[in-house]
Design an enzyme around this catalytic site. Structure first.
Site, PDB file in Angstrom:
ATOM      1  N   ARG A  23      56.182  33.921  45.234  1.00 50.24           N
ATOM      2  CA  ARG A  23      55.112  32.982  44.917  1.00 50.24           C
ATOM      3  C   ARG A  23      55.613  31.578  45.239  1.00 50.24           C
ATOM      4  NH1 ARG A  23      52.420  36.723  44.957  1.00 50.24           N
ATOM      5  NH2 ARG A  23      50.884  37.520  43.481  1.00 50.24           N
ATOM      6  N   HIS A  49      50.347  34.138  53.450  1.00 51.97           N
ATOM      7  CA  HIS A  49      50.424  35.105  52.347  1.00 51.97           C
ATOM      8  C   HIS A  49      49.940  36.498  52.774  1.00 51.97           C
ATOM      9  CE1 HIS A  49      50.402  35.350  47.659  1.00 51.97           C
ATOM     10  NE2 HIS A  49      50.801  36.488  48.196  1.00 51.97           N
ATOM     11  N   GLU A 108      47.580  27.424  47.685  1.00 52.10           N
ATOM     12  CA  GLU A 108      47.100  28.159  48.862  1.00 52.10           C
ATOM     13  C   GLU A 108      45.583  28.087  48.925  1.00 52.10           C
ATOM     14  OE1 GLU A 108      48.762  32.086  48.600  1.00 52.10           O
ATOM     15  OE2 GLU A 108      50.798  31.341  48.704  1.00 52.10           O
TER      16      GLU A 108
HETATM   17  C1  GLV Z   1      50.894  39.578  46.681  1.00 58.28           C
HETATM   18  O1  GLV Z   1      51.393  38.488  46.724  1.00 58.28           O
HETATM   19  C2  GLV Z   1      51.018  40.445  45.558  1.00 58.28           C
HETATM   20  O2  GLV Z   1      51.453  39.992  44.489  1.00 58.28           O
HETATM   21  O3  GLV Z   1      50.678  41.627  45.710  1.00 58.28           O
END
Ligand code: GLV
Ligand code: GLV
Length: 320
Positions: free
Chosen positions: A239, A287, A268
Site C-alpha cells: 500500500r 495498482h 490513487e
Molecule cells: C490489492 O492491493 C489487494 O489488496 O488485493
C-alpha cells in the site's frame, strides 16, 4: 420471501452473478472502470444486506452507521485498510477478503516489477519508441543484476513467501523482516530473519509487502531510505501509505537509492504529473498486483461464495 439485496460497487460480468440470481437481488454500479460515487454508495448501504466492494470504497463508520441490515462486506482485495474492521465486527457484520487466490499472481507482478526496475525495461522500450536507438554501446541502458543479489522482504506473509520462492530461483540471498518468524521459509528457502535496520543496510532489493495499518503508516520514511545502500532498489507492492512519498522522491532524486518500482501510491490514482512519475529511475504501475483475468475472476467468485455462505448460515471461506 424477499431475497437479500446485494449491492456490487462496480460493473462485473453477468456470468459471475448468474449462479446466484435465484438466491439474491443484485444491483451493480453501472461502470466497470469508475468507482461508485460516495453518495450513491451511502444510499445503497441504507438498504443493502450485503456489499461486494473494491479497495476504492471507504467502508467507514459513517457508512456502517446508516446500514442497519448489512450482514457482510466482501472486499475484492486481500488488503482491507479501506474498511473499519473493528467497527464492523462490533455491529456483527462479517468482513471477508480474498487471500490465497491472488498470492502467486501478485508475487509474479512483484517480481516482474523488480526485474523491470533493475533492468530498466520500461526505459528501454521508451528508448525505441522515441526512436533514440542508433548504436549498440557497452553501457547503453546498463542496469543492476538480480541473480545472486540480496533481497530483503518486509512483510513475510503469503505473498512475501511466494516472492521469496521466485527469488530463490534466481539464486538470490533472502532476508525477511516480519512481526513473527516464518520457520518454514527459513527451512525451505533458506530465508534469514533480519531486524529492520539490518535488512535495510544489507539488501540490494528492499521489497515492501507489508499491510497498511496504524503501525506501518509511513514506515518507509527518510530515516529508512537513509539506511539503504546507494545501489539499493526499493519495490512497493503493498500500500502506498506505508511510504513517505516525499522522502522517497528525495532519495531517488539525489541518488541516495538507485531506483524504485511502485505499484501503489498514497493517493490513487496518480496522474502523469506526480513527482515520482517524473523520475527516470522509477517504474510506476497503476495498482495491478493481482490483475490477471483468471485471478480477478477467482477473486470475484470468492466474494460471491463468501456472501452466499453467510446468507445460508455457513462460515464464509475467508473471513477476517
Ligand atoms: C490489492 O492491493 C489487494 O489488496 O488485493
Ligand atoms: C550480446 O548480445 C552478446 O552477444 O554479448
Amino acid at each position: 420471501m424477499t431475497k437479500p439485496y446485494i449491492y456490487i460497487t462496480r460493473k462485473i460480468p453477468d456470468e459471475i452473478i448468474n449462479p446466484y440470481v435465484e438466491q439474491f437481488d443484485f444491483k451493480m454500479w453501472e461502470k466497470a472502470d469508475e468507482p461508485v460515487p460516495r453518495d450513491i454508495l451511502l444510499e445503497e448501504a441504507k438498504r443493502a444486506d450485503g456489499l461486494l466492494c473494491m479497495l476504492s470504497e471507504n467502508i467507514d463508520k459513517e457508512l456502517l452507521n446508516i446500514a442497519p441490515q448489512l450482514k457482510i462486506v466482501a472486499n475484492l482485495a486481500v488488503g482491507y485498510d479501506n474498511i473499519a474492521v473493528d467497527e464492523a465486527k462490533e455491529r456483527g457484520i462479517t468482513i471477508t477478503n480474498t487471500p490465497d487466490v491472488l498470492t502467486e499472481t501478485t508475487a509474479d507482478l512483484t517480481f516482474a516489477l523488480l526485474m523491470a526496475t533493475a533492468r530498466r525495461i520500461v526505459e528501454a522500450d521508451t528508448y525505441i519508441q522515441k526512436d533514440l536507438w542508433r548504436n549498440w554501446a557497452p553501457y547503453l541502458l546498463a542496469g543492476s543484476d538480480i541473480h545472486h543479489k540480496t533481497i530483503g522482504i518486509v512483510g513475510m506473509g503469503r505473498i512475501g513467501e511466494a516472492v521469496a520462492r521466485r527469488a530463490k530461483g534466481f539464486g538470490m540471498s533472502i532476508l525477511y523482516h516480519n512481526r513473527s518468524r516464518h520457520v518454514e521459509a527459513e527451512k525451505e528457502l533458506q530465508a534469514t530473519y533480519a531486524d529492520f535496520k539490518e535488512l535495510l543496510t544489507t539488501s540490494d532489493f528492499v521489497v515492501s509487502l507489508i499491510p497498511l495499518s496504524k503501525d506501518t503508516n509511513q514506515l518507509f520514511d527518510r530515516d529508512v531510505f537513509d539506511k539503504m545502500k546507494s545501489s539499493a532498489i526499493f519495490i512497493n507492492a503493498s500500500r502506498g501509505a506505508t511510504v513517505d512519498e516525499e522522502a522517497l522522491y528525495d532519495a531517488l532524486r539525489t541518488n541516495q537509492i538507485k531506483a524504485a518500482g511502485l505499484d501503489v501510491f498514497t493517493e490513487e490514482p496518480i496522474r502523469a504529473n506526480h513527482p515520482l512519475v517524473q523520475l527516470d529511475n522509477t517504474v510506476c504501475l497503476p495498482h495491478i498486483g493481482s490483475a490477471t483475468e483468471q485471478t480477478r475472476t477467482d477473486m470475484l467468485n470468492l466474494c460471491l461464495d463468501n456472501i452466499a455462505a453467510v446468507f445460508s448460515g455457513n462460515a464464509p471461506k475467508t473471513p477476517l
